[in-house]
Design an enzyme around this catalytic site. Structure first.
Site, PDB file in Angstrom:
ATOM      1  N   GLY A 181       0.742  -1.265   0.000  1.00  0.00           N
ATOM      2  CA  GLY A 181       0.000   0.000   0.000  1.00  0.00           C
ATOM      3  C   GLY A 181       0.765   1.304   0.000  1.00  0.00           C
ATOM      4  O   GLY A 181       0.146   2.352  -0.145  1.00  0.00           O
ATOM      5  N   GLY A 183       2.877   2.577  -2.221  1.00  0.00           N
ATOM      6  CA  GLY A 183       3.370   3.036  -3.525  1.00  0.00           C
ATOM      7  C   GLY A 183       2.749   4.347  -3.997  1.00  0.00           C
ATOM      8  O   GLY A 183       1.619   4.687  -3.639  1.00  0.00           O
ATOM      9  N   CYS A 186      -0.320   3.624  -6.037  1.00  0.00           N
ATOM     10  CA  CYS A 186      -1.069   2.507  -5.487  1.00  0.00           C
ATOM     11  C   CYS A 186      -2.294   3.060  -4.774  1.00  0.00           C
ATOM     12  O   CYS A 186      -2.216   4.082  -4.112  1.00  0.00           O
ATOM     13  CB  CYS A 186      -0.154   1.813  -4.486  1.00  0.00           C
TER      14      CYS A 186
HETATM   15  P1  5GP Z   1       6.829   3.781  -5.433  1.00  0.00           P
HETATM   16  O1  5GP Z   1       8.323   3.699  -5.432  1.00  0.00           O
HETATM   17  O2  5GP Z   1       6.282   4.325  -6.720  1.00  0.00           O
HETATM   18  O3  5GP Z   1       6.273   4.480  -4.227  1.00  0.00           O
HETATM   19  O4  5GP Z   1       6.310   2.272  -5.298  1.00  0.00           O
HETATM   20  C1  5GP Z   1       6.590   1.302  -6.256  1.00  0.00           C
HETATM   21  C2  5GP Z   1       5.863   0.022  -5.895  1.00  0.00           C
HETATM   22  O5  5GP Z   1       4.438   0.214  -5.889  1.00  0.00           O
HETATM   23  C3  5GP Z   1       6.044  -1.112  -6.864  1.00  0.00           C
HETATM   24  O6  5GP Z   1       7.284  -1.750  -6.764  1.00  0.00           O
HETATM   25  C4  5GP Z   1       4.885  -2.030  -6.497  1.00  0.00           C
HETATM   26  O7  5GP Z   1       5.177  -2.829  -5.375  1.00  0.00           O
HETATM   27  C5  5GP Z   1       3.808  -1.046  -6.091  1.00  0.00           C
HETATM   28  N1  5GP Z   1       2.793  -0.887  -7.145  1.00  0.00           N
HETATM   29  C6  5GP Z   1       2.988  -0.619  -8.455  1.00  0.00           C
HETATM   30  N2  5GP Z   1       1.809  -0.521  -9.115  1.00  0.00           N
HETATM   31  C7  5GP Z   1       0.850  -0.739  -8.198  1.00  0.00           C
HETATM   32  C8  5GP Z   1      -0.577  -0.782  -8.263  1.00  0.00           C
HETATM   33  O8  5GP Z   1      -1.220  -0.562  -9.295  1.00  0.00           O
HETATM   34  N3  5GP Z   1      -1.217  -1.074  -7.087  1.00  0.00           N
HETATM   35  C9  5GP Z   1      -0.536  -1.314  -5.929  1.00  0.00           C
HETATM   36  N4  5GP Z   1      -1.235  -1.634  -4.847  1.00  0.00           N
HETATM   37  N5  5GP Z   1       0.790  -1.254  -5.837  1.00  0.00           N
HETATM   38  C10 5GP Z   1       1.477  -0.978  -6.952  1.00  0.00           C
END
Ligand code: 5GP
Length: 345
Positions: A181, A183, A186
């Site tokens: 959660g 991300g 996300c």
């Molecule tokens: P960020 O670095 O952008 O904060 O987080 C990246 C991570 O977000 C990814 O490695 C993956 O675990 C998660 N993530 C990517 N796309 C999605 C999505 O559509 N839904 C959710 N719940 N998590 C995502």
């Protein structure tokens, strides 16, 4: 009804307290790490930051650029077999992982088997990625994969608690991916109400993993170099980045023009946009758990890398850590109610 009363923290709730140090310059800090992975017994030596296996950050171009700076990439899972084989054949440094990514479906596994057979040993690291690492089919898949491929390094997740981290390591996982959660694109917390504050998840899962000589990768929620430093300070062995690496030339994402300004599309891999592209739409029984944003184009990722690596080096200097390995031992977090002075926005 049971409510856990222990306070759980996010990156925004803490700062790293400075400590006396004999270091005079950040150039004295070594932010590479060496590991021998528990199950695969493969050696690693590099800067333990990994581009996320999203279709904009887990690209071949990102992989090639990051390898030059000794960082890793988890490729997204939508590449075709022949292009994957050609890409892995180019990779020569066995200690600097590029991860092949997959889900846990039968077609995912069959594709992996075919690619592995043809790859002639050039694929040595895999990332098994599911939104919810707490299910029986996921654990069964890990058992099957480990039994079939005893010598590959397996990174798998995602989970957020110590007991599940331990279970995965005992099941054959080398690096447990931690984060549900947090991300940038996300929406799980909003759509499902499920999640766990990321800093506490890292602290608890790292502790569990290290007790068994396993490793963790903190996945999601870093919004600045300081957050990456906090993730390492909390005990993460690797940190995975999506949003911070998005918007760059290497992402190859679609560009759209908004009021004459070029913007780059970036969306979650469980978003409606991704499901429309790869799965023929959102299935009737599920909701999209990701969103799309339009980012300013940020040029080559190399510019951003300098900020990221400089920030982590700086954190090490402030606490007197000569190496990244020492950072977590020398980290004391202070709880804060304010992170930044926002007067100038
Ligand atoms: P960020 O670095 O952008 O904060 O987080 C990246 C991570 O977000 C990814 O490695 C993956 O675990 C998660 N993530 C990517 N796309 C999605 C999505 O559509 N839904 C959710 N719940 N998590 C995502």
């Amino acid at each position: 009804m049971r409510i856990e009363q222990d306070l759980k923290l996010d990156f925004k709730d803490v700062l790293i307290r400075p400590k006396r140090s004999t270091l005079s310059s950040r150039s004295e800090v070594d932010i590479a790490r060496e590991f021998v992975f528990l199950h695969s017994q493969q050696k690693y030596h590099g800067i333990p930051i990994i581009a996320a296996n999203m279709d904009s950050t887990g690209t071949f171009e990102m992989g090639r650029t990051l390898v030059r700076h000794r960082l890793s990439t988890a490729l997204h899972k939508h590449y075709g077999e022949s292009e994957l084989l050609a890409f892995f054949a180019e990779q020569t440094d066995a200690m600097l992982p590029i991860f092949y990514s997959m889900g846990i479906t039968t077609p995912d596994y069959e594709k992996f088997q075919r690619v592995m057979k043809a790859a002639n040993g050039s694929i040595r690291h895999v990332c098994v990625d599911v939104a919810n690492g707490y299910t029986k089919p996921f654990i069964r898949f890990i058992h099957k994969l480990r039994a079939a491929y005893p010598n590959i390094t397996i990174m798998a997740g995602n989970v957020v608690t110590g007991e599940m981290t331990e279970e995965l390591i005992l099941d054959g996982v080398d690096i447990v991916k931690v984060g549900i959660g947090p991300g940038s694109v996300c929406t799980t917390r909003k759509m499902a109400g499920v999640g766990y504050p990321q800093l506490s998840a890292i602290i608890e899962c790292a502790d569990a993993a290290h007790g068994l000589r396993g490793l963790i990768c903190a996945d999601g929620g870093c919004t600045s170099p300081g957050d990456i430093a906090k993730a390492f300070g909390a005990g993460a062995d690797f940190v995975m980045l999506g949003g911070m690496l998005a918007g760059h030339d290497e992402c190859g994402s679609e560009i759209v023009e908004v009021d004459g300004v070029r913007k780059m599309r970036f969306y979650g891999m469980s978003s409606r946009e991704a499901m429309n592209k790869y799965a023929g739409g959102v299935a009737v029984y599920r909701a999209s758990e990701g969103k799309e944003v339009l980012l300013d184009c940020r040029g080559s990722v190399e510019n951003t890398l300098q900020d990221i690596l400089g920030g982590v080096r700086s954190a090490c200097t402030y606490v007197g850590a000569r190496t990244l390995k020492e950072l977590s031992k020398r980290t004391t977090f202070v709880r804060v109610t304010q992170q930044l002075n926002e007067i100038f926005g």
